[in-house]
Design a protein around this motif. Sequence first.
Motif, PDB file in Angstrom:
ATOM      1  N   UNK A 167       0.807  -1.206   0.000  1.00 17.63           N
ATOM      2  CA  UNK A 167       0.000   0.000   0.000  1.00 17.63           C
ATOM      3  C   UNK A 167       0.839   1.254   0.000  1.00 17.63           C
ATOM      4  N   UNK A 168       0.305   2.302   0.618  1.00 16.47           N
ATOM      5  CA  UNK A 168       0.957   3.607   0.544  1.00 16.47           C
ATOM      6  C   UNK A 168       0.661   4.419   1.795  1.00 16.47           C
ATOM      7  N   UNK A 169       1.460   5.457   1.985  1.00 17.34           N
ATOM      8  CA  UNK A 169       1.246   6.445   3.032  1.00 17.34           C
ATOM      9  C   UNK A 169       0.871   7.772   2.390  1.00 17.34           C
ATOM     10  N   UNK A 170      -0.042   8.487   3.036  1.00 18.26           N
ATOM     11  CA  UNK A 170      -0.326   9.868   2.662  1.00 18.26           C
ATOM     12  C   UNK A 170      -0.467  10.682   3.946  1.00 18.26           C
ATOM     13  N   UNK A 171      -0.952  11.889   3.846  1.00 17.18           N
ATOM     14  CA  UNK A 171      -1.055  12.749   5.023  1.00 17.18           C
ATOM     15  C   UNK A 171      -1.975  12.164   6.082  1.00 17.18           C
ATOM     16  N   UNK A 172      -2.906  11.312   5.672  1.00 18.57           N
ATOM     17  CA  UNK A 172      -3.857  10.725   6.620  1.00 18.57           C
ATOM     18  C   UNK A 172      -3.317   9.477   7.296  1.00 18.57           C
ATOM     19  N   UNK A 173      -2.190   8.922   6.779  1.00 16.78           N
ATOM     20  CA  UNK A 173      -1.639   7.732   7.403  1.00 16.78           C
ATOM     21  C   UNK A 173      -1.388   6.605   6.435  1.00 16.78           C
ATOM     22  N   UNK A 174      -1.476   5.399   6.941  1.00 17.73           N
ATOM     23  CA  UNK A 174      -1.117   4.179   6.211  1.00 17.73           C
ATOM     24  C   UNK A 174      -2.367   3.557   5.597  1.00 17.73           C
ATOM     25  N   UNK A 175      -2.249   3.130   4.314  1.00 18.96           N
ATOM     26  CA  UNK A 175      -3.399   2.552   3.612  1.00 18.96           C
ATOM     27  C   UNK A 175      -2.972   1.248   2.935  1.00 18.96           C
ATOM     28  N   UNK A 176      -3.675   0.174   3.237  1.00 24.17           N
ATOM     29  CA  UNK A 176      -3.391  -1.129   2.638  1.00 24.17           C
ATOM     30  C   UNK A 176      -4.230  -1.284   1.377  1.00 24.17           C
ATOM     31  N   UNK A 177      -3.559  -1.527   0.254  1.00 23.82           N
ATOM     32  CA  UNK A 177      -4.271  -1.753  -1.008  1.00 23.82           C
ATOM     33  C   UNK A 177      -4.627  -3.211  -1.197  1.00 23.82           C
ATOM     34  N   UNK A 178      -3.762  -4.112  -0.719  1.00 22.20           N
ATOM     35  CA  UNK A 178      -4.012  -5.533  -0.922  1.00 22.20           C
ATOM     36  C   UNK A 178      -3.297  -6.331   0.160  1.00 22.20           C
ATOM     37  N   UNK A 179      -3.863  -7.485   0.507  1.00 24.51           N
ATOM     38  CA  UNK A 179      -3.234  -8.466   1.400  1.00 24.51           C
ATOM     39  C   UNK A 179      -3.007  -9.740   0.611  1.00 24.51           C
ATOM     40  N   UNK A 180      -1.789 -10.293   0.689  1.00 17.79           N
ATOM     41  CA  UNK A 180      -1.440 -11.491  -0.074  1.00 17.79           C
ATOM     42  C   UNK A 180      -0.960 -12.598   0.869  1.00 17.79           C
ATOM     43  N   UNK A 181      -1.467 -13.800   0.643  1.00 20.39           N
ATOM     44  CA  UNK A 181      -0.956 -15.010   1.290  1.00 20.39           C
ATOM     45  C   UNK A 181      -0.666 -16.009   0.173  1.00 20.39           C
ATOM     46  N   UNK A 182       0.555 -16.000  -0.393  1.00 17.76           N
ATOM     47  CA  UNK A 182       0.852 -16.806  -1.579  1.00 17.76           C
ATOM     48  C   UNK A 182       0.736 -18.310  -1.313  1.00 17.76           C
ATOM     49  N   UNK A 183       0.230 -19.018  -2.298  1.00 22.20           N
ATOM     50  CA  UNK A 183       0.224 -20.484  -2.220  1.00 22.20           C
ATOM     51  C   UNK A 183       1.649 -21.011  -2.284  1.00 22.20           C
TER      52      UNK A 183
END
Length: 636
Positions: A167-183
């Motif tokens: 994900x990314x950080x902006x002025x509002x804080x930390x943002x998760x775009x995706x969660x991955x648990x690879x096979x």
Amino acid sequence: MRRHVICLAAVCAAAVSANAYIIDDFSSGLDSWTSTVILDNDHDNVWNTAAWQIADGTLQLNTTTYDNIQQYAMIRNGLTLAADHEIQIELVRSGSGATQDLGLYVGGTAPATDVRRDYISVYGRNDGQLFTRGFDGTTEYGHIGWISPAYTKLFIARTAVNAFEAGYYDAAGRHVMVTRTPTTANAATFVGIYSDVRGVGVLGNLDNLQMWSPLWSAHTPSPTSGNLAAGTPLGDGTVNVTLDWQAGLDPFNEAQVNGAITKHYVFMSDLPTDPNLYYLGTVAQSQPDTNPATSFGTVTGLSEVTAYRWAVVEALTGYDQQTFTAGVSTLDEVDPNNLIGPTWTFTTAVGVDRRLVGEYLFENNFNDNTAQGNNGSAAEPNAPTFSNVDALSGSGSYAVFDGGDFVNFGTAAYPKAGTFIYGVGAGLEEGTITCWVKATKAGGLLTNYNDGQTTGFALSLAANGTQIDTRMNARGESGDVGTVQGRPGKTDFHFVTDGQWHMIAATWKWGDTMRVYVDGGQVASVTAGTPTEFADWQYGVVLGASRNATNRNILQDFYRGALDTLRIYNYIRTPEQIANEYYTTSGNKACTDPSFTGSAFNFDNSGQSYCQVDIADFVVFAENWLLNGLTTGEQM
């Protein structure tokens, strides 16, 4: 680009800030990096002429000859991403072409020419959009993103051995775009830069590749953040909570506490509506230390079922001389060069399982409809009878007392002393009793007292001159909770002579307030005392009479009349709940505020005109229209 950072030792292997250490600020060469073309889109082994370069302290990819789409993995040699760690990079978009991509790469297999496998990436595109993609083994995840936030940094976090967030950080804080648990497990042993080139030009700029971990500041709080039943209730409405955590670890040796930490400042919220965290106290940090377990100790006197926030600031050598005032200094006064940990939350436990603890509907029996099962017996010789003539709305039958009847519900019946400290929790220190009566003689309704001037209570109808009041008394082992009695201000009201059903209720809480209600409206209140404790019952709870003060085995003050729908709660029911119960059963609105706006014109308080200004009040007013008295010296 080099910038001011805080070092944890006299000589730093890498620059370290309060939140992360910088692996590369791109102020020197790229000898520690290896670049691989992981995609040649036409697979012809003809390569773009491209080179990674440093310009003005930032990293760029400069393509001077373009053959086809090519993607790059630029790996920082020897860098890995451990569990509970996060890699970050600052990205300023520049370059030509709307589909020029640049960002982070975390892989589990060494990059190979024209092979894409086992990696996660997050990147910015020159049109301002952010994306994340990658491969689970050789199966592509595909694009996720198509968003255009005003980001400052990109990140990939390894939240567990084989779990990732991007994900990314902006002025509002930390943002998760995706969660991955690879096979196909990703060991995160190849970490660096990802790029997608689709034209000639300079693609950039990247700065300050850095590593961060929640383990490097105060972490692993107890109570766990989000805990909804924290602490030990004392049974008096307060809760004690012990605050523990793990001290921040050394980023270069996570087997020991950060050697620059000298002390821990603890901050906590006060009122739930106050956004500030206030200084609570300080805990010293011994050094060197391989045991990160740290404790502030027990915070006492917190309110039950209340949300609190708290944080730990780890003061570093050179920035640890601040002084704070407990309950006054706030978290935002802390020197930002110290390690300011996350804000954690917890909600204190409830000392009492607040619920209905007794319910008697008198449907031709004296059974308790709750799970408590404190039943009375209709077979006893002095038991009341039952009738269904002129019953309450929704009621089949009710109990009829003849002035000598009673029911003994036993010593397990409510309200009673609870199992918590001081004997609270079962309805004596805090509770509500409601019931419906149609009386022909005042007397005890639900009562019980131990021997002497000790634990007891009584809800009754009590004579007050020519009138009858609702009366409530409760007391403990060393003092009263209180006594309160009253009746409505309705001029034609009388419990005994009006032949009507009336709902009565009493609520109380030690150290707070005791109230009585009639027909859904409060009629009296007093400030409640705080006995030292409540004792278990020596005798059974009685319905329809009260116990003699000299000999508790003797009953007196027998009630005469009808009684229905008796309920006992081990908490205070709100005025709105009581008024609603009255309305639901009777269809009449409760007088919840006799001093309403305009009540000065409420001249007639009888019948349907009670507690409202209507035509009956106008009639009284009109009868006295233009009447006046004479004053001294007035001419005849």
